[in-house]
Design a protein around this motif. Structure first.
Motif, PDB file in Angstrom:
ATOM      1  N   LEU A 265     -14.218 -26.026 -21.013  1.00  0.00           N
ATOM      2  CA  LEU A 265     -14.731 -25.256 -19.890  1.00  0.00           C
ATOM      3  C   LEU A 265     -14.850 -23.808 -20.342  1.00  0.00           C
ATOM      4  O   LEU A 265     -13.845 -23.159 -20.654  1.00  0.00           O
ATOM      5  N   VAL A 266     -16.086 -23.302 -20.414  1.00  0.00           N
ATOM      6  CA  VAL A 266     -16.304 -21.954 -20.938  1.00  0.00           C
ATOM      7  C   VAL A 266     -17.274 -21.205 -20.041  1.00  0.00           C
ATOM      8  O   VAL A 266     -18.023 -21.798 -19.255  1.00  0.00           O
ATOM      9  N   ALA A 267     -17.245 -19.867 -20.173  1.00  0.00           N
ATOM     10  CA  ALA A 267     -18.230 -19.035 -19.493  1.00  0.00           C
ATOM     11  C   ALA A 267     -19.556 -19.131 -20.230  1.00  0.00           C
ATOM     12  O   ALA A 267     -19.626 -19.614 -21.370  1.00  0.00           O
ATOM     13  N   GLY A 270     -19.827 -18.063 -23.731  1.00  0.00           N
ATOM     14  CA  GLY A 270     -19.070 -18.802 -24.730  1.00  0.00           C
ATOM     15  C   GLY A 270     -17.588 -18.539 -24.721  1.00  0.00           C
ATOM     16  O   GLY A 270     -16.832 -19.233 -25.413  1.00  0.00           O
ATOM     17  N   THR A 271     -17.112 -17.571 -23.952  1.00  0.00           N
ATOM     18  CA  THR A 271     -15.673 -17.293 -23.905  1.00  0.00           C
ATOM     19  C   THR A 271     -14.982 -18.329 -23.031  1.00  0.00           C
ATOM     20  O   THR A 271     -15.533 -18.776 -22.019  1.00  0.00           O
ATOM     21  N   PRO A 272     -13.755 -18.752 -23.411  1.00  0.00           N
ATOM     22  CA  PRO A 272     -13.050 -19.764 -22.611  1.00  0.00           C
ATOM     23  C   PRO A 272     -12.730 -19.245 -21.209  1.00  0.00           C
ATOM     24  O   PRO A 272     -12.494 -18.051 -21.004  1.00  0.00           O
ATOM     25  N   VAL A 273     -12.744 -20.159 -20.257  1.00  0.00           N
ATOM     26  CA  VAL A 273     -12.315 -19.824 -18.901  1.00  0.00           C
ATOM     27  C   VAL A 273     -10.814 -19.586 -18.929  1.00  0.00           C
ATOM     28  O   VAL A 273     -10.052 -20.410 -19.453  1.00  0.00           O
ATOM     29  N   THR A 274     -10.389 -18.453 -18.401  1.00  0.00           N
ATOM     30  CA  THR A 274      -8.967 -18.132 -18.421  1.00  0.00           C
ATOM     31  C   THR A 274      -8.236 -18.896 -17.322  1.00  0.00           C
ATOM     32  O   THR A 274      -8.806 -19.229 -16.284  1.00  0.00           O
ATOM     33  N   GLY A 275      -6.961 -19.167 -17.578  1.00  0.00           N
ATOM     34  CA  GLY A 275      -6.151 -19.891 -16.615  1.00  0.00           C
ATOM     35  C   GLY A 275      -5.496 -21.082 -17.274  1.00  0.00           C
ATOM     36  O   GLY A 275      -6.056 -21.711 -18.179  1.00  0.00           O
ATOM     37  N   SER A 276      -4.301 -21.422 -16.798  1.00  0.00           N
ATOM     38  CA  SER A 276      -3.554 -22.520 -17.413  1.00  0.00           C
ATOM     39  C   SER A 276      -3.910 -23.876 -16.831  1.00  0.00           C
ATOM     40  O   SER A 276      -3.653 -24.910 -17.452  1.00  0.00           O
ATOM     41  N   ASP A 294      -8.237 -22.274 -25.482  1.00  0.00           N
ATOM     42  CA  ASP A 294      -9.629 -22.329 -25.927  1.00  0.00           C
ATOM     43  C   ASP A 294     -10.544 -22.979 -24.898  1.00  0.00           C
ATOM     44  O   ASP A 294     -11.718 -23.243 -25.178  1.00  0.00           O
ATOM     45  N   GLY A 295     -10.015 -23.286 -23.687  1.00  0.00           N
ATOM     46  CA  GLY A 295     -10.819 -23.873 -22.621  1.00  0.00           C
ATOM     47  C   GLY A 295     -10.877 -25.380 -22.635  1.00  0.00           C
ATOM     48  O   GLY A 295     -11.560 -25.985 -21.792  1.00  0.00           O
ATOM     49  N   SER A 296     -10.173 -26.039 -23.568  1.00  0.00           N
ATOM     50  CA  SER A 296     -10.222 -27.501 -23.628  1.00  0.00           C
ATOM     51  C   SER A 296      -9.311 -28.114 -22.565  1.00  0.00           C
ATOM     52  O   SER A 296      -8.310 -27.523 -22.158  1.00  0.00           O
ATOM     53  N   PHE A 297      -9.675 -29.319 -22.112  1.00  0.00           N
ATOM     54  CA  PHE A 297      -8.912 -30.011 -21.071  1.00  0.00           C
ATOM     55  C   PHE A 297      -9.048 -31.514 -21.263  1.00  0.00           C
ATOM     56  O   PHE A 297      -9.914 -31.993 -22.014  1.00  0.00           O
ATOM     57  N   GLU A 298      -8.202 -32.267 -20.555  1.00  0.00           N
ATOM     58  CA  GLU A 298      -8.310 -33.723 -20.498  1.00  0.00           C
ATOM     59  C   GLU A 298      -7.905 -34.164 -19.099  1.00  0.00           C
ATOM     60  O   GLU A 298      -6.888 -33.718 -18.567  1.00  0.00           O
ATOM     61  N   LEU A 299      -8.716 -35.043 -18.493  1.00  0.00           N
ATOM     62  CA  LEU A 299      -8.400 -35.551 -17.150  1.00  0.00           C
ATOM     63  C   LEU A 299      -8.521 -37.067 -17.124  1.00  0.00           C
ATOM     64  O   LEU A 299      -9.243 -37.664 -17.938  1.00  0.00           O
ATOM     65  N   THR A 300      -7.795 -37.665 -16.178  1.00  0.00           N
ATOM     66  CA  THR A 300      -7.821 -39.116 -15.990  1.00  0.00           C
ATOM     67  C   THR A 300      -8.256 -39.419 -14.560  1.00  0.00           C
ATOM     68  O   THR A 300      -7.693 -38.877 -13.598  1.00  0.00           O
ATOM     69  N   TYR A 301      -9.248 -40.296 -14.434  1.00  0.00           N
ATOM     70  CA  TYR A 301      -9.798 -40.632 -13.117  1.00  0.00           C
ATOM     71  C   TYR A 301      -9.808 -42.144 -12.927  1.00  0.00           C
ATOM     72  O   TYR A 301     -10.370 -42.880 -13.745  1.00  0.00           O
TER      73      TYR A 301
END
Length: 727
Positions: A265-267, A270-276, A294-301
């Motif tokens: 998730l980036v702006a 190209g800068t990463p979206v801030t926040g934990s 660095d803006g990377s994430f993982e989700l389970t649905y």
């Protein structure tokens, strides 16, 4: 067909040519006002209703909006009437969209008010009598009134929120401004879907009727374009655009084989979206997951509510309301398989339940021991609907219901999926509710209403004092059933019948019986002797003898918005009586007639209405007395509290108490008495009515001397004229 024939006659009479209407108005202007007309006007206020739009008035249609069915040659009567009614409806729609385009929101709502509902009801009736082969427009007219009312609210709220947003920006409150900007985005999205539905309905109506709503469509498009343009401007000013990317993943998913999605998730720069952490909406669920530096994430649905066989789901990033980031979304291809869950219901807590008792049980939904959250359930009890919340994070839901009279034997609470073909399904589950039969008490009173007519009324309750509604009561004389009635929400019933030819009111005994067969209620019965009309004065009283409303006032209690007319009706009646007994009239005007500084008409203070209430008491009409006394108080306190005619009696009470213009105990007591007198179908005792009239007199005395002053209009485009009571 009789009803339709009456409507045809009404339509023919109503569609008066404009020239004729103008001539009539000109003639009426030369007729001298009748004595007391000014007083009546001051009592009633100026009647204001939304104007009916015509093609000449607004140029809103290039076709015929309002057509006299008598002038349509060679058409069937029903077709002519249908055309006339569609013209009425199209005119109201045009008036509403025109007012909306001008920012006159109250007027836009009022244009689709009672007149529209009345015309729509007639249109549906007539359409049902014609062979339209599904080509009628009744459904579209329903869609328009529901959607346009909501759309007016949306646009009005959007502009109000826009003003709050600008105020927050001027104050330097950036977080509040961003919160309001997100609210504006939501409202604009609602407006887009609502306006699309309206435009579709307008097209269908234009194709299926003689009307042309092209101008209304143009106005709606312009309103929404303005809303969307403002939204886009604010979003670009307040938020940083973002983008969502996803890595490779397994597209074959189910509740037991969930979608595991990783990405970044980036702006836009190209800068990463801030926040934990970040929130994502996926398939009707909200998922919160961690976000790396660095803006990377993982989700389970786990798919549960979406249809089995779905080929894609939308993953949408949901920033916090105060965040500087803009929402973004991505559609990801999937293949969803259906799985079966297991549903269970807890046992009811009580050993037995009777009529009107509340019952609650807990439902659980799991797949191989895994809770299914946020899943909607359909619940029922004894073939009536029950209330069930969506399952929580533990897969649980509370199912609540009330025991109806029809619940007998082995009645069960049942839960099932709220919809077919979802990614998770389950076999319906049920649990029995132990029931018990409850005793009832029925009372009855009977009175002669003149000309051999008898009125019977009473109330049906359980032995515990619970009102029994919706149940039939049979009324008989000498073992023969002569009438029947159904109990209302308060358990009250009323029946009117003519005495059999071989019976007389002097010695007749009326019976009332409730048959509890097929219910969980025991049968009950009551008898009553007929109370006779006593003397010439009472002989003409009719229903007044029972404390019910006389015929010329019965319509008043049909709606609280016109309750203020009661006083005026009685005042006119009293003036008529006074003129019949007055032998001379002084033609010379008195000082009070010509003095501009004279006291305002006392009708606005409620005093004549209260005097009329006392007269009603003296005449043996306690219900009339209470209703008229309440009307006097409403006229006295309403302006001081700023309460309009549309408020219900309890809304009026609450607002007056909140405004500090009346003591709560007294006004609540009067309001409860008015409700009984006007709506319950039961009589108020003479003593109770006298006490309520005195309460009304004390309340009317609390109104400020200038309570009748009307606030000046500020001329704002958002404001609209107050709609007064219409006689």
């Amino acid at each position: 067909m009789l009803v339709v024939a009456c409507l045809v006659a009404t339509a023919s009479a109503a569609a008066v040519p404009a020239g004729a209407a103008a001539d009539t108005a000109a003639q009426s202007a030369t007729v001298p006002a009748s004595p007391g007309a000014d007083a009546d006007r001051s009592a009633l206020g100026t009647a204001a209703t939304p104007p009916r739009q015509t093609g000449n008035e607004t140029d809103n249609s290039t076709g015929v909006i309002h057509e006299n069915p008598d002038e349509v040659d060679g058409e069937n009567e029903l077709d002519r009437l249908l055309s006339y009614l569609s013209g009425e409806l199209n005119g109201d729609i045009g008036a509403s969209t025109l007012r909306l385009s001008r920012g006159e929101y109250e007027a836009a709502r009022a244009a689709l008010g009672d007149d529209y509902d009345d015309s729509l009801g007639k249109y549906v009736d007539v359409e049902g009598e014609t062979e339209t082969d599904g080509d009628g427009a009744s459904e579209e007219y329903r869609t328009v009134v529901e959607t346009q009312r909501a759309y007016v609210d949306t646009v009005s709220e959007f502009h109000e929120t826009r003003r709050e947003y600008e105020a927050a920006r001027r104050a330097g409150d950036d977080e509040r401004a961003r919160e309001l900007a997100r609210e504006l985005t939501r409202l604009a999205e609602d407006g887009e879907s609502q306006s699309d539905r309206l435009l579709t309905a307008f097209d269908v109506i234009s194709n299926r009727t003689d009307g042309d709503l092209t101008e209304s469509s143009t106005q709606i498009e312009a309103v929404q374009a303005n809303v969307s343009e403002q939204r886009d401007e604010i979003v670009s000013r307040e938020f940083v655009a973002t983008s969502l990317t996803v890595d490779d993943y397994d597209r074959n998913i189910s509740f037991t084989d969930p979608l595991v999605l990783s990405g970044s998730l980036v702006a836009d720069d190209g800068t990463p979206v801030t926040g934990s952490t970040a929130r994502f909406a996926v398939g009707g669920q909200t998922i919160r997951t961690a976000v790396d530096a660095d803006g990377s994430f993982e989700l389970t649905y786990r798919p549960a509510r979406i249809p089995a066989g779905s080929s894609s789901v939308t993953v949408r990033y949901l920033p916090n309301d105060t965040s500087v980031y803009q929402a973004t979304e991505r559609v990801v291809p999937v293949a969803v398989s259906q799985v079966n869950a297991t549903a269970g219901l807890s046992e009811p807590a009580a050993p037995a339940y009777g009529y009107a008792d509340g019952v609650s049980v807990r439902a659980t939904l799991r797949v191989n021991g895994t809770p299914v959250p946020n899943y909607p359930l359909a619940a029922s009890f004894a073939e009536s609907s029950a209330t069930a919340s969506a399952t929580n994070a533990s897969g649980q839901s509370t199912v609540s219901t009330t025991v109806p009279a029809t619940a007998t034997g082995a009645a069960s609470i049942r839960v099932a999926p709220d919809g077919d073909g979802r990614a998770v399904t389950f076999a319906p589950a049920a649990v029995s509710v132990p029931l018990e039969t409850e005793g009832t008490a029925l009372d009855a009173s009977a009175r002669e209403a003149g000309n051999g007519t008898v009125v019977v009324d009473g109330r049906l309750e359980t032995d515990e004092g619970e009102a029994v509604s919706g149940q039939p009561v049979a009324v008989g004389v000498a073992g023969r059933e002569v009438a029947s009635a159904s109990t209302n929400e308060s358990g009250a019933y009323r029946a009117t019948f003519d005495l059999p030819s071989d019976a007389s009111a002097e010695n007749a005994t009326v019976s009332a019986a409730f048959d509890g067969g097929g219910t969980n209620l025991e049968s009950s019965a009551a008898t009553a002797s007929v109370r006779l009309v006593d003397g010439p004065a009472a002989a003409g009283a009719g229903n007044d003898a029972s404390g019910g409303l006389p015929l010329d006032l019965a319509w008043v209690v049909a709606g609280t918005a016109v309750v203020g007319l009661v006083a005026a009706v009685l005042l006119r009646r009293n003036r008529a009586g006074a003129s019949a007994t007055t032998t001379t009239v002084d033609d010379e005007p008195t000082a009070s007639d010509t003095d501009d500084s004279s006291e305002p008409d006392s009708v606005t203070t409620g005093t004549p209405a209260l005097d009329a209430a006392v007269d009603a008491l003296d005449a043996g009409r306690p219900n009339d007395a209470v209703v008229v006394a309440y009307a006097g108080v409403r006229q006295s306190l309403g302006p001081a509290a700023g309460v309009d005619d549309a408020a219900t009696h309890w809304e009026f009470c609450d607002r007056c108490v909140d405004a500090g213009v009346a003591p709560a105990d007294a006004l609540e007591s009067l309001t409860a008495g008015y409700e009984r007198a006007a709506y319950s179908g039961l009589s108020v005792s003479d003593e109770a009515a006298a006490e309520l009239v005195e309460t009304a007199r004390s309340l009317a005395g609390t109104a400020a001397p200038d309570a009748t002053d009307s606030p000046d209009s500020d001329g704002d485009a958002d404001a609209s004229e107050a709609v007064g009571a219409v006689e």
